[in-house]
Design an enzyme around this catalytic site. Sequence first.
Site, PDB file in Angstrom:
ATOM      1  N   CYS A 137      44.880   0.467 -28.384  1.00  0.00           N
ATOM      2  CA  CYS A 137      44.700  -0.732 -29.190  1.00  0.00           C
ATOM      3  C   CYS A 137      44.756  -1.966 -28.298  1.00  0.00           C
ATOM      4  O   CYS A 137      44.794  -1.880 -27.078  1.00  0.00           O
ATOM      5  CB  CYS A 137      45.788  -0.816 -30.254  1.00  0.00           C
ATOM      6  SG  CYS A 137      45.960   0.683 -31.255  1.00  0.00           S
ATOM      7  N   ASN A 167      50.353  -0.746 -27.981  1.00  0.00           N
ATOM      8  CA  ASN A 167      49.122  -0.236 -27.388  1.00  0.00           C
ATOM      9  C   ASN A 167      49.478   0.959 -26.526  1.00  0.00           C
ATOM     10  O   ASN A 167      50.277   0.833 -25.593  1.00  0.00           O
ATOM     11  CB  ASN A 167      48.459  -1.328 -26.525  1.00  0.00           C
ATOM     12  CG  ASN A 167      47.309  -0.784 -25.682  1.00  0.00           C
ATOM     13  OD1 ASN A 167      46.630   0.153 -26.082  1.00  0.00           O
ATOM     14  ND2 ASN A 167      47.100  -1.379 -24.525  1.00  0.00           N
ATOM     15  N   GLY A 169      41.374  12.496 -14.427  1.00  0.00           N
ATOM     16  CA  GLY A 169      42.200  12.979 -13.328  1.00  0.00           C
ATOM     17  C   GLY A 169      42.902  11.929 -12.504  1.00  0.00           C
ATOM     18  O   GLY A 169      43.408  12.242 -11.411  1.00  0.00           O
TER      19      GLY A 169
END
Length: 614
Positions: free
Chosen positions: A2, A69, A353
């Site tokens: 967010c 977030n 990764g």
Amino acid sequence: MCGIVGFNWNDQNLLARMMDSIHHRGPDESGTFTDDAISLGHQRLKIIDLESGRQPIYNEDESVVVIFNGEIYNHRVLRADLEKRGHRFYTNTDTEVIVHAYEEYGIECVHQFNGMFAFAVYDSNKKMFFLARDRVGVKPLYYHFDQGRLIFASEIKAILQDHTISREVEPRAFKDYFAFRYVPSELTLFKGIKKIQPGYLLTLKDEMLEIKQYWDIFENTTDFSEDYYIESLYSKLFDAVQSRLISDVPLGVYLSGGLDSASIVAMMSKKINEIKTFSVGFEGSTDSELPYAKMISEQFNTDHHEFIVEERHLSLLPKMVWHLDEPIGDPAILPTLFISEKAKKYVTVVLAGEGGDEVFAGYDNQRIMDQMRKFDPRIKILKRIINQAKKLLPIESNWYRLLNVVSAYSPEQQYFELNSLFNNEEFIKLGINSRDPKISAYFPRMQMELLNSFQYYGFKTWLSHDFCMKADKMTMAYGIEERAPFLDYQLVNFGFSLPKQFKINQGHGKFILKKTMESELPKSIIYRKKHGYNAPMDVWFKGILKDSLESLLDEKQHKLYDSKYVSQLLYKFQHTGNNYSMNFFNAQKLLSVYLFEIWYKIFIEDRDYKKMAP
């Protein structure tokens, strides 16, 4: 994933502008909380608890409010414990865990969370703001504080909606950018706007701002057998991947063809039958990773998608800079933006990764420094000769860089010279005061084995200020959440507990990860040379970007640096051969200047990035 914004006064028009500026981070839903002394806003990308997870989230009596977030991967375990302690939940979100953990533990609640996060808590009883950022810095969080007024946001562009904040370049950050190609500190390129650093929290009460570090990396070297480390790593990596599969929306993997992303696919395959994978390559590349990514896709029968960055996609560079907030001279950023746009048609969450090389010592420069230690005594004897030889070489050449490295006064300075952008002599040519990066700030204050100290440097510089920002900003540009299992802090701690021989062994890095994955992946993937996104910068700056950079240099009005040296560097670059490795560092210099000039026009001169395509 967010976007959050807020400040400690009431201004609903400013709040609306801030939220609108980061709508891309959370296009699904928005929410606000305001009273006489506070304004909080949230843009939501729905991932978990799609129906009832709207933010802000409150405690039982609504005296504590949070905007958040990120993801708390251990939220179910924490929730069960908090419920036993008497806390009542009204959603199934991880966000609500933060509220009740704060009630239970105060600001020390950050120690309970395993995840990536940037959040703000307002305690109306204590009249206190509490902001925190995750340990490694996966999620960004910026703030401006002046005369008791605090304003914060997930992205700088939201803070700039407060028009009382002037748009000026921070001189110290500017020098750092030309030294590193990013700004590796609490500073940003905007005067007065700072980052909350990874592993730090901020509190504001009675107009008193306090910033505190709550986590750092420590060396805790253990001494066990190879089999023990293999079993431990397998278990920890499996857990890290599985915990990041929690989602109520489709998810996939950014598959580069390297060991790290291949390992993630291997671990995912034990839980998910059909995995969506996404790979990106470059037009005309003779050194592509796409065949290796396809090999992994075929082994695990993934729903695989390949995309090609073409020269015409360089038109995305101004948009890329706008989303970054600050320029980062990393050529891997463009393909990340490009693949995110394409992947959004299929998924909302991706695993990637990032962090494997930092945790397990996978970089060539780490192995180079490890080898150089053997020659240090002889190099010291030759330093006078080396310094004389440097005078015969062009200051922008790779040979000059190499001699700078070997003649540096300490291993830390050597490592900085190996990874730096412009060297000290080039700074003088640029008309900038000589570099003063204070590199000791990025190395551990405690005693560490040298390889660990280099890894620590990577965590404190390029990982959190380049790679994590690349991952966050480029995926969020299209409303995608990226999760990085290798950056689980428990895996990071494990990496710093390994004896050196289980990281670099016989000149090869990531030894224990490679041994661990031998049961899952083909050796042609595990033991091939590290590659990375080799964007064809040498082709770009002999083609379309040459004229574009020349135009930017001609147009520039600021006097932050002398563009003559950059023009000379660009001219010399046109007359070099097509050797990617030999041209790499100078191409990075040109790219970093190019992106800085675009940034300056967008953010300082307030130009529309949509009208700036090369």
